[in-house]
Scaffold this motif. Structure first.
Motif, mmCIF file in Angstrom:
data_model
loop_
_atom_site.group_PDB
_atom_site.id
_atom_site.type_symbol
_atom_site.label_atom_id
_atom_site.label_comp_id
_atom_site.label_asym_id
_atom_site.label_seq_id
_atom_site.Cartn_x
_atom_site.Cartn_y
_atom_site.Cartn_z
ATOM 1 N N ALA A 260 0.837 -1.203 0.000
ATOM 2 C CA ALA A 260 0.000 0.000 0.000
ATOM 3 C C ALA A 260 0.869 1.249 0.000
ATOM 4 O O ALA A 260 1.859 1.329 0.731
ATOM 5 N N ASP A 261 0.507 2.230 -0.828
ATOM 6 C CA ASP A 261 1.232 3.505 -0.880
ATOM 7 C C ASP A 261 0.850 4.417 0.279
ATOM 8 O O ASP A 261 1.664 5.210 0.745
ATOM 9 N N ALA A 262 -0.382 4.311 0.709
ATOM 10 C CA ALA A 262 -0.854 5.132 1.826
ATOM 11 C C ALA A 262 -1.855 4.310 2.625
ATOM 12 O O ALA A 262 -2.645 3.557 2.066
ATOM 13 N N VAL A 263 -1.806 4.475 3.937
ATOM 14 C CA VAL A 263 -2.700 3.741 4.831
ATOM 15 C C VAL A 263 -3.374 4.738 5.758
ATOM 16 O O VAL A 263 -2.710 5.565 6.394
ATOM 17 N N VAL A 324 6.704 18.165 -1.031
ATOM 18 C CA VAL A 324 7.049 16.775 -1.343
ATOM 19 C C VAL A 324 8.292 16.801 -2.220
ATOM 20 O O VAL A 324 8.256 17.300 -3.353
ATOM 21 N N ARG A 325 9.387 16.298 -1.699
ATOM 22 C CA ARG A 325 10.655 16.273 -2.431
ATOM 23 C C ARG A 325 11.141 14.824 -2.478
ATOM 24 O O ARG A 325 11.538 14.257 -1.465
ATOM 25 N N GLY A 326 11.049 14.256 -3.661
ATOM 26 C CA GLY A 326 11.388 12.848 -3.797
ATOM 27 C C GLY A 326 10.366 12.006 -3.070
ATOM 28 O O GLY A 326 9.163 12.080 -3.341
ATOM 29 N N HIS A 327 10.808 11.215 -2.119
ATOM 30 C CA HIS A 327 9.912 10.393 -1.313
ATOM 31 C C HIS A 327 9.720 10.965 0.081
ATOM 32 O O HIS A 327 9.152 10.306 0.946
ATOM 33 N N ARG A 328 10.180 12.186 0.301
ATOM 34 C CA ARG A 328 10.062 12.810 1.607
ATOM 35 C C ARG A 328 8.990 13.894 1.595
ATOM 36 O O ARG A 328 8.831 14.616 0.606
ATOM 37 N N VAL A 329 8.278 14.006 2.704
ATOM 38 C CA VAL A 329 7.292 15.068 2.886
ATOM 39 C C VAL A 329 7.823 16.000 3.969
ATOM 40 O O VAL A 329 7.942 15.622 5.142
ATOM 41 N N GLY A 331 7.835 19.746 6.079
ATOM 42 C CA GLY A 331 6.990 20.847 6.492
ATOM 43 C C GLY A 331 7.405 22.144 5.812
ATOM 44 O O GLY A 331 8.551 22.302 5.375
ATOM 45 N N TYR A 332 6.479 23.069 5.737
ATOM 46 C CA TYR A 332 6.771 24.328 5.047
ATOM 47 C C TYR A 332 7.906 25.098 5.728
ATOM 48 O O TYR A 332 8.614 25.881 5.092
ATOM 49 N N ASP A 333 8.110 24.878 7.044
ATOM 50 C CA ASP A 333 9.144 25.589 7.782
ATOM 51 C C ASP A 333 10.368 24.722 8.055
ATOM 52 O O ASP A 333 11.251 25.108 8.836
ATOM 53 N N ASP A 334 10.429 23.569 7.413
ATOM 54 C CA ASP A 334 11.575 22.684 7.609
ATOM 55 C C ASP A 334 12.804 23.314 6.954
ATOM 56 O O ASP A 334 12.774 23.677 5.773
ATOM 57 N N PRO A 335 13.931 23.466 7.704
ATOM 58 C CA PRO A 335 15.144 24.062 7.112
ATOM 59 C C PRO A 335 15.657 23.286 5.903
ATOM 60 O O PRO A 335 16.333 23.861 5.035
ATOM 61 N N ALA A 336 15.349 22.000 5.826
ATOM 62 C CA ALA A 336 15.819 21.190 4.703
ATOM 63 C C ALA A 336 15.155 21.589 3.391
ATOM 64 O O ALA A 336 15.659 21.264 2.312
ATOM 65 N N VAL A 337 14.049 22.309 3.460
ATOM 66 C CA VAL A 337 13.369 22.726 2.224
ATOM 67 C C VAL A 337 14.193 23.766 1.495
ATOM 68 O O VAL A 337 14.393 23.680 0.279
ATOM 69 N N GLY A 338 14.673 24.755 2.210
ATOM 70 C CA GLY A 338 15.418 25.833 1.568
ATOM 71 C C GLY A 338 14.520 26.583 0.608
ATOM 72 O O GLY A 338 13.530 27.189 1.000
ATOM 73 N N THR A 339 14.876 26.524 -0.683
ATOM 74 C CA THR A 339 14.044 27.124 -1.728
ATOM 75 C C THR A 339 13.408 26.021 -2.570
ATOM 76 O O THR A 339 13.898 24.888 -2.631
ATOM 77 N N LEU A 340 12.331 26.385 -3.233
ATOM 78 C CA LEU A 340 11.586 25.410 -4.025
ATOM 79 C C LEU A 340 12.340 25.039 -5.294
ATOM 80 O O LEU A 340 12.985 25.881 -5.931
ATOM 81 N N GLN A 341 12.229 23.777 -5.663
ATOM 82 C CA GLN A 341 12.835 23.262 -6.887
ATOM 83 C C GLN A 341 11.744 22.862 -7.873
ATOM 84 O O GLN A 341 10.596 22.613 -7.483
ATOM 85 N N LEU A 342 12.122 22.781 -9.147
ATOM 86 C CA LEU A 342 11.127 22.500 -10.187
ATOM 87 C C LEU A 342 10.545 21.095 -10.046
ATOM 88 O O LEU A 342 9.411 20.846 -10.458
ATOM 89 N N THR A 343 11.298 20.188 -9.451
ATOM 90 C CA THR A 343 10.822 18.811 -9.290
ATOM 91 C C THR A 343 10.003 18.617 -8.022
ATOM 92 O O THR A 343 9.506 17.509 -7.781
ATOM 93 N N ASP A 344 9.871 19.655 -7.205
ATOM 94 C CA ASP A 344 9.087 19.545 -5.974
ATOM 95 C C ASP A 344 7.595 19.557 -6.286
ATOM 96 O O ASP A 344 7.154 20.005 -7.349
ATOM 97 N N ARG A 345 6.834 19.079 -5.316
ATOM 98 C CA ARG A 345 5.382 19.193 -5.356
ATOM 99 C C ARG A 345 4.933 19.833 -4.058
ATOM 100 O O ARG A 345 5.510 19.582 -2.996
#
Length: 368
Positions: A260-263, A324-329, A331-345
């Motif tokens: 299952a992809d989501a439960v 959503v970056r790759g297989h990771r979700v 948060g909007y304030d997560d430092p790992a986000v940085g700036t948005l990329q074209l492959t992000d959702r």
């Protein structure tokens, strides 16, 4: 797949009946008239034809000869009409004048044909129904691609169908699988195709064309059934998106391991919503609004557009909840986000537009 079971005699008979039922796919159809109404209507038409023929013979009774007494009364006319229309034809009453014979050719013979069509019509309809249904099913299978299969048409299954249909999915693109024939009848009455059978059996899922489905929603009543269905569905379709619901949260990891992809844990989700509503009724109303697709506020997943590349989530026009970056979700304030990329959702909250359909690349968030 091999199934080892040790049921009693009644269970064996019941399983045999269910196996026969699973050989059919029920497509939605519009019932214009009930069968009993059709029979009564055709019987009335046959009686009217019989009465009209008897009346015609009685009016022209001087042109007929009865071998028993030479005269033809109304009872003889009704008798002649009955044996003539049924093509029995004993010959004891026969037209002798030119007018009576001409009437037989121009009037009574066509009435005989109409009478036979009325009586045989029901039989012919039964004989052609199977051929017509097979033709419909073959046409349905040839055009069915990237559809949605819903396993279980209970409260969860119905709500899931309502949500995906609110995003623009057509009813013809939804197939319901349920072990209850009455439940499938309710699904076909709502305009969905249905398959009666045990979804843990691969042959049942094949009849629902799971191998060509785009997404599969598993909303069974039991968690162990959901696990078996997920395993079977993933074996038949490696690329479909599978979303499953479970009652107990401890079974969620097992569903994910099964493919299952989501439960969604229905009991825990409902409990958390109840707790939130107790603490803050307004917050509970907002959450209830978010999980109802097509009204008020909607939570959707969409790709990053070129104008948003290099910006931070808070700098976009929409209210971004997560990235959503790759297989990771994240948060909007997560430092790992940085700036948005074209492959992000982006997972955003937007105002729902009544009657508007979601674009193909914009996905509604799964409902609980």
């Amino acid at each position: 797949m091999f199934h080892v079971k040790l049921p009693g005699h009644d269970a064996i008979a019941r399983q045999a009946d269910e196996h026969l039922v699973t050989h059919r796919v029920k497509l939605p159809k519009k019932v214009v008239e009930r069968p009993i109404q059709q029979v009564l209507r055709r019987l009335l038409m046959a009686l009217l034809v019989l009465a009209a023929t008897a009346l015609i013979v009685w009016i022209d009774r001087d042109g007929y000869n009865d071998n028993s007494d030479g005269s033809v009364d109304f009872l003889d006319a009704a008798y002649y009409a009955t044996v003539t229309l049924s093509t029995t034809g004993y010959g004891d009453i026969a037209p002798v004048s030119d007018g009576a014979r001409l009437t037989n050719i121009l009037v009574i013979t066509p009435l005989r044909v109409v009478f036979l069509i009325i009586l045989v019509g029901t039989t012919l309809e039964v004989l052609t129904e199977r051929t017509r249904e097979e033709w419909r099913q073959n046409r349905w299978r040839s055009t069915l691609r990237d559809h949605t299969v819903v396993i279980g048409f209970g409260t969860k299954g119905r709500s899931a169908i309502q949500t995906v249909c609110a995003t623009g999915l057509k009813q013809e693109q939804v197939v319901v699988v349920d072990p209850s024939a009455k439940v499938i009848e309710a699904a076909t009455a709502d305009g969905f195709a249905g398959v009666v059978g045990d979804a843990t059996r691969s042959e049942v899922l094949v009849r629902a064309e799971v191998q060509r489905a785009r997404q599969i929603i598993i909303a069974t009543q039991r968690d162990d059934t959901a696990v078996l269905v997920t395993l079977t569905a993933r074996q038949l379709n490696r690329g479909a998106k599978i979303v499953a619901a479970v009652r107990e949260e401890e079974n969620a990891p097992l569903l994910k391991q099964s493919g299952a992809d989501a439960v969604i844990t229905s009991a825990s989700a409902a409990g958390r919503l109840l707790g939130l509503s107790v603490l803050s009724p307004a917050a509970g109303m907002v959450m209830e609004d978010l999980i109802q697709q097509g009204s008020g506020l909607d939570m959707v997943e969409r790709p990053v557009i070129k104008a948003e590349v290099g910006k931070k989530p808070r700098e976009t026009d929409d209210l971004v909840v997560s990235v959503v970056r790759g297989h990771r979700v994240l948060g909007y304030d997560d430092p790992a986000v940085g700036t948005l990329q074209l492959t992000d959702r982006l997972i955003t909250i937007v105002r729902a537009s009544p009657g508007a359909q979601i674009a193909p690349d914009v996905r509604p968030m799964p409902r609980q």
